[in-house]
Design an enzyme around this catalytic site. Structure first.
Site, PDB file in Angstrom:
ATOM      1  N   GLY A   1       2.362  -3.749   0.469  1.00 61.13           N
ATOM      2  CA  GLY A   1       2.488  -2.718  -0.155  1.00 61.13           C
ATOM      3  C   GLY A   1       4.114  -2.050   0.011  1.00 61.13           C
TER       4      GLY A   1
ATOM      5  N   ARG B   1      -6.665  -6.627  -7.858  1.00 60.59           N
ATOM      6  CA  ARG B   1      -8.178  -6.506  -8.663  1.00 60.59           C
ATOM      7  C   ARG B   1      -7.590  -5.942 -10.109  1.00 60.59           C
ATOM      8  NH1 ARG B   1      -9.968  -9.027  -5.232  1.00 60.59           N
ATOM      9  NH2 ARG B   1     -11.825  -8.684  -3.924  1.00 60.59           N
ATOM     10  N   ILE B   2      -8.168  -6.539 -11.143  1.00 63.92           N
ATOM     11  CA  ILE B   2      -8.087  -6.181 -12.305  1.00 63.92           C
ATOM     12  C   ILE B   2      -8.867  -4.878 -12.618  1.00 63.92           C
ATOM     13  CG2 ILE B   2      -8.367  -6.567 -14.926  1.00 63.92           C
ATOM     14  CD1 ILE B   2      -7.954  -9.623 -13.968  1.00 63.92           C
ATOM     15  N   LEU B   3      -8.618  -3.681 -12.930  1.00 67.06           N
ATOM     16  CA  LEU B   3      -9.058  -2.404 -13.133  1.00 67.06           C
ATOM     17  C   LEU B   3      -9.869  -2.515 -14.488  1.00 67.06           C
ATOM     18  CD1 LEU B   3      -6.456  -0.112 -11.417  1.00 67.06           C
ATOM     19  CD2 LEU B   3      -8.530  -0.966 -10.483  1.00 67.06           C
TER      20      LEU B   3
ATOM     21  N   HIS C   1       5.286  -5.753 -11.778  1.00 64.94           N
ATOM     22  CA  HIS C   1       5.102  -7.068 -11.804  1.00 64.94           C
ATOM     23  C   HIS C   1       6.349  -7.945 -11.742  1.00 64.94           C
ATOM     24  CE1 HIS C   1       3.167 -10.895 -12.715  1.00 64.94           C
ATOM     25  NE2 HIS C   1       4.000 -11.102 -13.723  1.00 64.94           N
TER      26      HIS C   1
ATOM     27  N   ASP D   1      -1.622  -7.800 -16.550  1.00 67.68           N
ATOM     28  CA  ASP D   1      -0.204  -7.617 -16.636  1.00 67.68           C
ATOM     29  C   ASP D   1       0.234  -7.283 -18.393  1.00 67.68           C
ATOM     30  OD1 ASP D   1       0.099  -7.855 -13.895  1.00 67.68           O
ATOM     31  OD2 ASP D   1       0.322 -10.161 -14.363  1.00 67.68           O
TER      32      ASP D   1
ATOM     33  N   GLU E   1      12.691  -4.532  -7.786  1.00 60.90           N
ATOM     34  CA  GLU E   1      11.694  -3.740  -7.763  1.00 60.90           C
ATOM     35  C   GLU E   1      11.841  -2.215  -7.105  1.00 60.90           C
ATOM     36  OE1 GLU E   1       8.022  -5.727  -6.216  1.00 60.90           O
ATOM     37  OE2 GLU E   1       8.484  -7.629  -7.059  1.00 60.90           O
TER      38      GLU E   1
END
Length: 526
Positions: free
Chosen positions: A11, A87-89, A104, A140, A170
């Site tokens: 993170g 994880r895909i929410l 991303h 994404d 980023e």
């Protein structure tokens, strides 16, 4: 604004946001779906509350997300920020949670998924970057809020590209979006995102600059500093960066040569009449206009021939043989002009160490060709409009009992156009349309007056301060500068005015029978 951060590993974007607090935002909580994730320890070190919600093997996505939502309900959260949350929410989570955003590591919609850097390198594209977007139930695919490009170089591998995208893209784009949200500038409606104030114009909300390396230099300002010159291919202005070096066998320009030649070219672009300037360390050692280029050069050089040794010469006309002969009478590093006669080149080429730059015959030397100027800061850049101010006689406000003569008024205008190019604090003495003494870069305006007087009386050849006009790039805060000028022989002064002590300064000029005019505008150059 209170944030909830969600990450499965380190993170690093979340930690960067925590450390920089864009828009005053702070984390109410950092959550991970993996026990032992480094982000949990790093967040705790920063005093940020943490939560870990792992998914049991037999637990559905929906059940796991409900647990996460229950944990988040214990905190006051305005925005959810994902960073490597693997994880895909689901739509159910996104409908219940505050607006959720993610970063991303590619310029979406190109190269989605977990292996974006590998995809970029395999595709052979020359530009990558990052995308900050609103999260939806796709991979994404949510609406884009902002993007930040970075170049992809031929020798990049995955680690190189990953590092550059993180630190150069980023770390800029994600905090930018947080700040926008904190300032209540982002609207998310029906799958569309708009940002209030993210507009163009002279000073746009975001800037992307692309320049090509012209060449690497021998060194920078000093031999222990590496350096290179970059070229703005979109610029059409006459410039030393794109100038042709006519004597190809001579050594190339150095870092300092480029700086000085640019300063010299900018100065002589101020004048419509034949003009010449000699620059040393980006400051004018002398400047003049005249009926002929050779006469203008002789007058400019005579201001301070000692300081002109090893300097840079700039001309605003095609260089002729007479001017070339005068230039080569003493050592100069560079001469720059919009063209040269064949006879002039024959003369100049006799000096092997003199670099001869041609900015192009017929090229317009315009002070506003590049409307913005920039300066580097640690962590950013200053950008401002170029100082394109001009002064005509009718613009001057005469404030003293003694009125300037017509010749002094003309000299005031010449001196003002020239002093714009002298480092502050700046004082310039002039007669007619030529300099006679320049005091630059002093932290005291009185010292700048004393320096200009010394230069005029001790270094100038065939001229002195007696009867000269003095220009000051900013107001005189006290009468002492005027008193010093009077002692040097100054008979007229042009300055911005605007000091709380203007009346005292005017009184000092009246006592010394000096004419004074105010321009109403300052001409600092730092």
């Amino acid at each position: 604004m209170q944030l909830a951060g969600m990450a499965s590993n380190r993170g690093r974007n979340l930690l960067h946001i925590a450390d920089t607090a864009p828009g005053g935002a702070s984390f109410a909580v950092v959550l991970s779906n993996r026990e032992g994730a480094p982000i949990i320890e790093k967040a705790a070190e920063r005093g940020i509350p943490t939560e870990v919600v792992e998914r049991d093997p037999d637990e559905s996505r929906e059940e796991h997300e409900r647990q996460i939502l229950e944990r988040l309900e214990g905190y006051d959260v305005d925005l959810v920020c994902l960073d490597g949350y693997m994880r895909i929410l689901t739509e159910a989570f996104l409908d219940s949670a505050p607006t959720t955003i993610n970063v991303h590591p590619s310029l979406l919609p190109s190269f989605p998924g977990m292996d974006a850097h590998e995809q970029v390198l395999e595709a052979g594209v020359s530009v990558s970057g990052c995308t900050v977007h609103v999260v939806d139930e796709t991979v994404d695919g949510g609406p884009i809020i902002t993007q930040e490009p970075v170049p992809v170089y031929d020798d990049d591998d995955t680690d190189d590209l990953k590092r550059r995208v993180l630190y150069e893209a980023e770390f800029s784009a994600y905090p930018r979006v947080i700040r926008w949200f904190a300032e209540d500038r982002v609207s998310v409606e029906s799958g569309n995102v708009s940002v209030d104030g993210d507009d163009s114009g002279q000073f746009p909300a975001r800037r992307f600059e692309s320049e090509d390396r012209g060449r690497e230099l021998r060194y920078g300002e000093n031999p222990h500093q590496d350096a290179a010159v970059y070229i703005d291919g979109a610029s059409e202005a006459a410039s030393v960066v794109s100038a042709t070096q006519r004597n190809e066998g001579a050594k190339a320009l150095s870092y300092n040569n480029y700086n000085d030649a640019d300063a010299a070219l900018s100065l002589i672009a101020e004048f419509d009449e034949p003009a010449a300037a000699v620059i040393k360390h980006t400051n004018p050692a002398g400047c003049a206009t005249a009926d002929s280029l050779a006469t203008a050069y002789d007058a400019a050089l005579a201001t301070d021939p000692m300081s002109a040794f090893g300097g840079i010469v700039a001309l605003n006309r095609e260089c002729d043989a007479a001017t070339a002969e005068a230039i080569t009478d003493s050592f100069k590093e560079v001469v720059v002009a919009p063209g040269y006669t064949d006879a002039a080149l024959d003369v100049l080429f006799e000096k092997e160490s003199l670099r001869v730059l041609d900015v192009g015959t017929g090229t317009e030397l315009a002070v506003d060709a590049d409307p913005l100027v920039e300066s580097d800061l640690v962590g950013g850049r200053l950008v401002q409009q170029r100082d394109t101010q001009t002064i005509a006689v009718d613009d001057l406000e005469i404030v003293t009992d003694r009125k300037p003569t017509d010749e002094q008024l003309e000299t005031m205008c010449f001196a003002w156009q020239t002093i714009k190019h002298v480092k502050s604090n700046a004082i310039l003495f002039a007669k007619g349309t030529e300099t006679v003494g320049v005091g630059m870069g002093q932290v005291s305006r009185v010292d700048a007056v004393r320096l200009a007087a010394m230069k005029a009386d001790e270094h100038a050849e065939g001229k002195d301060a007696e009867g000269a006009v003095m220009a000051s790039d900013a107001f005189f805060p006290f009468p002492d500068g005027i008193e010093e000028a009077a002692d040097a022989g100054i008979e007229a002064v042009v300055q911005p005015g605007g000091s709380v002590n203007d009346e005292d300064v005017i009184a000092a000029a009246n006592e010394r029978d000096i004419a004074m005019a105010f321009t109403g505008q300052r001409a600092f150059k730092h």
